[in-house]
Each structure stands twice: as structure tokens, then as C-alpha cells.
Design a protein around this motif. Structure first.
Motif, PDB file in Angstrom:
ATOM      1  N   THR A   1     -14.452  10.123 -11.503  1.00 54.35           N
ATOM      2  CA  THR A   1     -13.672   8.985 -11.017  1.00 54.35           C
ATOM      3  C   THR A   1     -12.778   9.451  -9.870  1.00 54.35           C
ATOM      4  N   VAL A   2     -12.435   8.525  -9.014  1.00 54.06           N
ATOM      5  CA  VAL A   2     -11.565   8.816  -7.883  1.00 54.06           C
ATOM      6  C   VAL A   2     -10.790   7.549  -7.541  1.00 54.06           C
ATOM      7  N   LYS A   3      -9.586   7.727  -7.034  1.00 51.31           N
ATOM      8  CA  LYS A   3      -8.758   6.602  -6.594  1.00 51.31           C
ATOM      9  C   LYS A   3      -8.763   6.585  -5.068  1.00 51.31           C
ATOM     10  N   VAL A   4      -9.030   5.400  -4.500  1.00 52.06           N
ATOM     11  CA  VAL A   4      -9.130   5.247  -3.051  1.00 52.06           C
ATOM     12  C   VAL A   4      -8.148   4.156  -2.601  1.00 52.06           C
ATOM     13  N   PRO A   5      -7.277   4.457  -1.618  1.00 46.38           N
ATOM     14  CA  PRO A   5      -6.324   3.448  -1.139  1.00 46.38           C
ATOM     15  C   PRO A   5      -7.049   2.201  -0.628  1.00 46.38           C
ATOM     16  N   ALA A   6      -6.424   1.044  -0.853  1.00 46.81           N
ATOM     17  CA  ALA A   6      -7.002  -0.218  -0.407  1.00 46.81           C
ATOM     18  C   ALA A   6      -5.938  -1.039   0.325  1.00 46.81           C
ATOM     19  N   THR A   7      -6.389  -1.874   1.236  1.00 48.68           N
ATOM     20  CA  THR A   7      -5.475  -2.745   1.964  1.00 48.68           C
ATOM     21  C   THR A   7      -5.474  -4.155   1.386  1.00 48.68           C
ATOM     22  N   PHE A   8      -6.121  -4.346   0.242  1.00 50.83           N
ATOM     23  CA  PHE A   8      -6.242  -5.661  -0.372  1.00 50.83           C
ATOM     24  C   PHE A   8      -5.006  -6.025  -1.182  1.00 50.83           C
ATOM     25  N   ASP A   9      -4.865  -7.321  -1.444  1.00 55.63           N
ATOM     26  CA  ASP A   9      -3.818  -7.761  -2.361  1.00 55.63           C
ATOM     27  C   ASP A   9      -4.335  -7.597  -3.796  1.00 55.63           C
ATOM     28  N   GLU A  10      -3.443  -7.801  -4.760  1.00 59.54           N
ATOM     29  CA  GLU A  10      -3.798  -7.558  -6.161  1.00 59.54           C
ATOM     30  C   GLU A  10      -4.932  -8.474  -6.632  1.00 59.54           C
ATOM     31  N   GLU A  11      -4.920  -9.715  -6.202  1.00 64.98           N
ATOM     32  CA  GLU A  11      -5.968 -10.655  -6.608  1.00 64.98           C
ATOM     33  C   GLU A  11      -7.345 -10.189  -6.139  1.00 64.98           C
ATOM     34  N   THR A  12      -7.424  -9.710  -4.906  1.00 63.44           N
ATOM     35  CA  THR A  12      -8.692  -9.220  -4.371  1.00 63.44           C
ATOM     36  C   THR A  12      -9.140  -7.968  -5.114  1.00 63.44           C
ATOM     37  N   CYS A  13      -8.214  -7.037  -5.367  1.00 64.83           N
ATOM     38  CA  CYS A  13      -8.561  -5.824  -6.115  1.00 64.83           C
ATOM     39  C   CYS A  13      -9.111  -6.184  -7.492  1.00 64.83           C
ATOM     40  N   LYS A  14      -8.464  -7.119  -8.157  1.00 63.65           N
ATOM     41  CA  LYS A  14      -8.904  -7.551  -9.486  1.00 63.65           C
ATOM     42  C   LYS A  14     -10.311  -8.132  -9.414  1.00 63.65           C
ATOM     43  N   SER A  15     -10.600  -8.920  -8.359  1.00 61.87           N
ATOM     44  CA  SER A  15     -11.915  -9.545  -8.224  1.00 61.87           C
ATOM     45  C   SER A  15     -13.017  -8.524  -7.917  1.00 61.87           C
ATOM     46  N   LEU A  16     -12.642  -7.354  -7.419  1.00 67.15           N
ATOM     47  CA  LEU A  16     -13.627  -6.324  -7.066  1.00 67.15           C
ATOM     48  C   LEU A  16     -14.084  -5.491  -8.270  1.00 67.15           C
ATOM     49  N   ILE A  17     -13.371  -5.590  -9.394  1.00 66.74           N
ATOM     50  CA  ILE A  17     -13.758  -4.817 -10.581  1.00 66.74           C
ATOM     51  C   ILE A  17     -15.181  -5.210 -10.971  1.00 66.74           C
TER      52      ILE A  17
ATOM     53  N   VAL B   1     -16.482  -0.083  -9.000  1.00 64.87           N
ATOM     54  CA  VAL B   1     -15.036  -0.268  -9.133  1.00 64.87           C
ATOM     55  C   VAL B   1     -14.762  -0.575 -10.603  1.00 64.87           C
ATOM     56  N   ILE B   2     -13.956   0.291 -11.263  1.00 69.23           N
ATOM     57  CA  ILE B   2     -13.674   0.079 -12.684  1.00 69.23           C
ATOM     58  C   ILE B   2     -12.251  -0.407 -12.929  1.00 69.23           C
ATOM     59  N   ASN B   3     -11.392  -0.307 -11.923  1.00 67.44           N
ATOM     60  CA  ASN B   3     -10.012  -0.738 -12.089  1.00 67.44           C
ATOM     61  C   ASN B   3      -9.297  -0.657 -10.741  1.00 67.44           C
ATOM     62  N   TYR B   4      -8.030  -0.998 -10.739  1.00 71.57           N
ATOM     63  CA  TYR B   4      -7.166  -0.783  -9.585  1.00 71.57           C
ATOM     64  C   TYR B   4      -5.814  -0.357 -10.112  1.00 71.57           C
ATOM     65  N   GLN B   5      -5.015   0.231  -9.245  1.00 69.52           N
ATOM     66  CA  GLN B   5      -3.726   0.761  -9.683  1.00 69.52           C
ATOM     67  C   GLN B   5      -2.702   0.581  -8.574  1.00 69.52           C
ATOM     68  N   SER B   6      -1.494   0.206  -8.949  1.00 66.35           N
ATOM     69  CA  SER B   6      -0.387   0.105  -8.009  1.00 66.35           C
ATOM     70  C   SER B   6       0.326   1.456  -7.975  1.00 66.35           C
ATOM     71  N   VAL B   7       0.592   1.943  -6.767  1.00 64.66           N
ATOM     72  CA  VAL B   7       1.235   3.243  -6.590  1.00 64.66           C
ATOM     73  C   VAL B   7       2.464   3.053  -5.713  1.00 64.66           C
ATOM     74  N   GLU B   8       3.530   3.750  -6.041  1.00 59.21           N
ATOM     75  CA  GLU B   8       4.757   3.662  -5.249  1.00 59.21           C
ATOM     76  C   GLU B   8       4.893   4.917  -4.392  1.00 59.21           C
ATOM     77  N   LYS B   9       5.075   4.696  -3.084  1.00 62.45           N
ATOM     78  CA  LYS B   9       5.297   5.812  -2.162  1.00 62.45           C
ATOM     79  C   LYS B   9       6.707   6.361  -2.371  1.00 62.45           C
ATOM     80  N   GLU B  10       6.982   7.512  -1.777  1.00 63.47           N
ATOM     81  CA  GLU B  10       8.306   8.127  -1.876  1.00 63.47           C
ATOM     82  C   GLU B  10       9.405   7.216  -1.334  1.00 63.47           C
ATOM     83  N   ASN B  11       9.062   6.384  -0.339  1.00 63.73           N
ATOM     84  CA  ASN B  11      10.047   5.485   0.264  1.00 63.73           C
ATOM     85  C   ASN B  11      10.216   4.177  -0.530  1.00 63.73           C
ATOM     86  N   GLY B  12       9.532   4.068  -1.671  1.00 64.26           N
ATOM     87  CA  GLY B  12       9.659   2.893  -2.521  1.00 64.26           C
ATOM     88  C   GLY B  12       8.644   1.803  -2.245  1.00 64.26           C
TER      89      GLY B  12
END
Length: 114
Positions: A44-60, A4-15
Motif C-alpha cells: 500500500t502507498v499514500k499519494v497526495p491528491a488535489t481532490f475534495d473529500e467527496e471526490t476522494c470518497k467516490s474514488l474508493i 483506491v482502498i481509502n483516503y486520509q486527511s493529513v495536516e502539514k506542519e503549518n496546520g
């Protein structure tokens, strides 16, 4: 093995927003189709996650068993940022666990069997 090298916030079409983990595979040599010279890269590839931002950050920096595989897809256009060149691509990259990778390599597509 992927990392895991990073995480990214993505917005769906519905906001609605969700987070994706950015995974990177090992370093591999590739021969340039344009110049014929070798260079090194890492998929590299981006994979959806169900984690909160703090958890994603800790996984780097975490590593997982699996690989990033090149898989066929419907053709799509992609603009190379550095040159502005538009190219047509007919593949995408996908994270595969060890078992998925073996199945993908060993199982014959039923369309190919007569």
C-alpha cells in the motif's frame, strides 16, 4: 493494477490540511525473514491528491494502471505496532505508472556505468 482502498486527511506542519489517496497493489506471496514461512500481503502507498473529500470518497474502489514499487531510501527507524520492535528500514513504496515502472526496470543508474 492498483486500487483506491481509502483516503486520509493529513495536516502539514503549518496546520494546512490536504488529502491523500491510499492505493493498494495486487496480492503477492512473501517469505518471512524471521520464520522462513510464506504469507500473502499487498503493498500500500499514500499519494497526495488535489481532490475534495467527496471526490476522494467516490474514488474508493477505482482501479488505475500502474504498480507499487519498493524503492531505496535513506535509512529510517520504524516501530512495529504489534510487537513494539524498532527496525531500520532503507526503502519506501512508491506508485509508478506503467511507463515509469518500465523505465525504472530498464534504465541503468549513471552511477553504475563506468
Amino acid at each position: 493494477m492498483v486500487r483506491v482502498i481509502n483516503y486520509q486527511s493529513v495536516e502539514k506542519e503549518n496546520g494546512e490540511e490536504f488529502l491523500m489517496l491510499v492505493l493498494q497493489g495486487g496480492v503477492e506471496p512473501v517469505k518471512s525473514q524471521a520464520t522462513g514461512k510464506m504469507y500473502f500481503t499487498a503493498r500500500t502507498v499514500k499519494v497526495p491528491a488535489t481532490f475534495d473529500e467527496e471526490t476522494c470518497k467516490s474514488l474508493i474502489g477505482s482501479q488505475f494502471e500502474g504498480t507499487i514499487a519498493k524503492v531505496p531510501s535513506e535509512p529510517y527507524e520504524y516501530t512495529i505496532k504489534e510487537t513494539g520492535e524498532i527496525v531500520t528500514i532503507n526503502h519506501r513504496y512508491e506508485f509508478l505508472t506503467g511507463v515509469d515502472a518500465i523505465l525504472k526496470e530498464q534504465v541503468v543508474n549513471s552511477d553504475l556505468v563506468h
